[in-house]
Write an enzyme that holds these catalytic residues in place. Structure first.
Site, PDB file in Angstrom:
ATOM      1  N   ARG A  18      -7.086   1.026  21.252  1.00 46.64           N
ATOM      2  CA  ARG A  18      -7.548   1.736  22.437  1.00 46.64           C
ATOM      3  C   ARG A  18      -8.569   0.933  23.253  1.00 46.64           C
ATOM      4  O   ARG A  18      -8.877   1.288  24.383  1.00 46.64           O
ATOM      5  CB  ARG A  18      -8.170   3.073  22.007  1.00 46.64           C
ATOM      6  CG  ARG A  18      -8.529   4.026  23.131  1.00 46.64           C
ATOM      7  CD  ARG A  18      -7.296   4.580  23.819  1.00 46.64           C
ATOM      8  NE  ARG A  18      -7.684   5.515  24.874  1.00 46.64           N
ATOM      9  CZ  ARG A  18      -7.785   6.831  24.729  1.00 46.64           C
ATOM     10  NH1 ARG A  18      -7.529   7.382  23.542  1.00 46.64           N
ATOM     11  NH2 ARG A  18      -8.128   7.620  25.720  1.00 46.64           N
ATOM     12  N   HIS A  43     -10.318  -8.761   6.295  1.00 42.87           N
ATOM     13  CA  HIS A  43      -9.322  -9.828   6.292  1.00 42.87           C
ATOM     14  C   HIS A  43      -9.061 -10.237   7.741  1.00 42.87           C
ATOM     15  O   HIS A  43      -8.100  -9.781   8.358  1.00 42.87           O
ATOM     16  CB  HIS A  43      -8.039  -9.347   5.620  1.00 42.87           C
ATOM     17  CG  HIS A  43      -7.028 -10.423   5.386  1.00 42.87           C
ATOM     18  ND1 HIS A  43      -6.167 -10.419   4.308  1.00 42.87           N
ATOM     19  CD2 HIS A  43      -6.727 -11.549   6.089  1.00 42.87           C
ATOM     20  CE1 HIS A  43      -5.388 -11.476   4.362  1.00 42.87           C
ATOM     21  NE2 HIS A  43      -5.704 -12.179   5.445  1.00 42.87           N
ATOM     22  N   GLU A  70     -11.330 -11.955   2.978  1.00 41.98           N
ATOM     23  CA  GLU A  70     -10.022 -12.475   2.598  1.00 41.98           C
ATOM     24  C   GLU A  70      -9.424 -13.269   3.750  1.00 41.98           C
ATOM     25  O   GLU A  70      -9.682 -12.963   4.916  1.00 41.98           O
ATOM     26  CB  GLU A  70      -9.057 -11.327   2.278  1.00 41.98           C
ATOM     27  CG  GLU A  70      -9.481 -10.422   1.154  1.00 41.98           C
ATOM     28  CD  GLU A  70      -8.480  -9.316   0.898  1.00 41.98           C
ATOM     29  OE1 GLU A  70      -8.515  -8.745  -0.200  1.00 41.98           O
ATOM     30  OE2 GLU A  70      -7.660  -9.034   1.798  1.00 41.98           O
ATOM     31  N   THR A 100       1.390  -8.143   6.954  1.00 39.87           N
ATOM     32  CA  THR A 100       0.397  -7.997   5.898  1.00 39.87           C
ATOM     33  C   THR A 100       0.712  -9.034   4.843  1.00 39.87           C
ATOM     34  O   THR A 100       1.790  -9.642   4.846  1.00 39.87           O
ATOM     35  CB  THR A 100       0.415  -6.571   5.308  1.00 39.87           C
ATOM     36  OG1 THR A 100      -0.664  -6.428   4.375  1.00 39.87           O
ATOM     37  CG2 THR A 100       1.737  -6.283   4.610  1.00 39.87           C
ATOM     38  N   HIS A 190      -3.356  -4.370  -2.980  1.00 37.78           N
ATOM     39  CA  HIS A 190      -2.172  -4.229  -2.131  1.00 37.78           C
ATOM     40  C   HIS A 190      -1.344  -3.035  -2.607  1.00 37.78           C
ATOM     41  O   HIS A 190      -0.743  -3.054  -3.673  1.00 37.78           O
ATOM     42  CB  HIS A 190      -1.284  -5.482  -2.102  1.00 37.78           C
ATOM     43  CG  HIS A 190      -0.490  -5.579  -0.823  1.00 37.78           C
ATOM     44  ND1 HIS A 190      -0.920  -6.319   0.259  1.00 37.78           N
ATOM     45  CD2 HIS A 190       0.661  -5.010  -0.449  1.00 37.78           C
ATOM     46  CE1 HIS A 190      -0.038  -6.212   1.242  1.00 37.78           C
ATOM     47  NE2 HIS A 190       0.932  -5.407   0.837  1.00 37.78           N
ATOM     48  N   ASP A 191      -1.340  -2.005  -1.790  1.00 37.99           N
ATOM     49  CA  ASP A 191      -0.556  -0.786  -2.004  1.00 37.99           C
ATOM     50  C   ASP A 191      -1.007   0.044  -3.211  1.00 37.99           C
ATOM     51  O   ASP A 191      -0.271   0.926  -3.662  1.00 37.99           O
ATOM     52  CB  ASP A 191       0.938  -1.093  -2.116  1.00 37.99           C
ATOM     53  CG  ASP A 191       1.562  -1.436  -0.763  1.00 37.99           C
ATOM     54  OD1 ASP A 191       0.841  -1.334   0.251  1.00 37.99           O
ATOM     55  OD2 ASP A 191       2.751  -1.806  -0.724  1.00 37.99           O
ATOM     56  N   HIS A 214      -5.326   0.343   3.361  1.00 43.93           N
ATOM     57  CA  HIS A 214      -4.334   1.134   4.094  1.00 43.93           C
ATOM     58  C   HIS A 214      -4.204   2.545   3.532  1.00 43.93           C
ATOM     59  O   HIS A 214      -4.312   3.537   4.257  1.00 43.93           O
ATOM     60  CB  HIS A 214      -2.985   0.423   4.070  1.00 43.93           C
ATOM     61  CG  HIS A 214      -1.913   1.141   4.822  1.00 43.93           C
ATOM     62  ND1 HIS A 214      -1.742   1.019   6.190  1.00 43.93           N
ATOM     63  CD2 HIS A 214      -0.956   2.013   4.406  1.00 43.93           C
ATOM     64  CE1 HIS A 214      -0.728   1.784   6.575  1.00 43.93           C
ATOM     65  NE2 HIS A 214      -0.239   2.393   5.514  1.00 43.93           N
TER      66      HIS A 214
END
Length: 237
Positions: A18, A43, A70, A100, A190-191, A214
């Site tokens: 935005r 990151h 990172e 990613t 990660h995830d 995330h």
């Protein structure tokens, strides 16, 4: 207890979508710390599509927990890390156009390069971690390159968790054991999410830290930021 480092990249993504400064990434990081996070991860990528290099400079003087930066150790990134001097730098071999991170280092092939980069960071007192796949054969070369830790790339675990969590975690356990044999600490990221984190933390030996962004930020939309951080911490206890 395994430390929780909150990755605030997605906060920056929302801001950048935005323009302006809402949400403010520094405020988000300080709130994460206040709500119990034991670290903050960023990151920055070359195109600055989420965290900007300026954000890294703004965060360093105000954070009171561990600061983890990172990224792919291109010259600009190396200069940033040496200038800011975070608690930890995590080396990730992400391509410039990657959405990613999607793979760890081949530490055998790139050992000489990693050794040179790591020596520069360690000379400045920065703890260094190498992002690796769950492949035990990558660990000795990471140690020989001078790393303090490895960060296990956990997307394959998360992807296969629901189908067979024992099979999904097996290579990660083996790799973590090899890291312990080589004298390296173990991080993960990660995830990882509220569904799969507890089992991972319970079964990975010497798991010192997870960095989660995330899923945590997505959960916070529904559950609230403070409550979400507490829920993730609960999975690690």
């Amino acid at each position: 207890m395994t430390k929780l480092s909150v990755n605030i990249n997605k906060i920056a993504t929302l801001r950048n979508s935005r323009g302006g400064d809402i949400p403010n990434v520094v405020e988000a990081a300080l709130n994460a710390e206040r709500f119990g996070a034991q670290g903050i991860t960023v990151h920055p990528r070359p195109d600055e599509r989420h965290i900007r290099y300026r954000d890294v400079y703004d965060l360093k003087p105000v954070l009171t927990t561990e600061f983890n930066i990172e990224g792919n150790p291109i010259d600009r990134f190396v200069d940033l890390v040496l200038d800011v001097r975070p608690t930890q730098v995590t080396l990730v071999p992400d391509a410039h156009n990657a959405i990613t991170s999607n793979a760890g280092w081949d530490t055998v092939t790139h050992k000489a390069f990693l050794k040179e980069v790591i020596a520069r960071f360690k000379a400045s007192g920065i703890r260094t971690s190498i992002f690796v796949d769950a492949r035990p054969e990558m660990i000795p070369a990471a140690a020989e390159a001078g790393a303090d830790r490895v960060e296990l790339y956990t997307e394959p675990y998360a992807k296969n968790y629901a189908a067979d969590r024992e099979a999904a975690i097996a290579p990660f356990v083996e790799t973590a054991r090899e890291a312990a044999r080589c004298g390296l600490g173990v991080n993960g990221g990660h995830d990882l999410n509220l569904e799969n984190l507890k089992y991972f933390a319970e079964n990975i030996p010497n798991l010192l830290e997870v960095s989660i962004g995330h899923a945590l930020v997505a959960d916070a939309i529904y559950l609230g930021f403070e409550n979400t951080i507490q829920l993730y911490l609960k999975q690690l206890r």
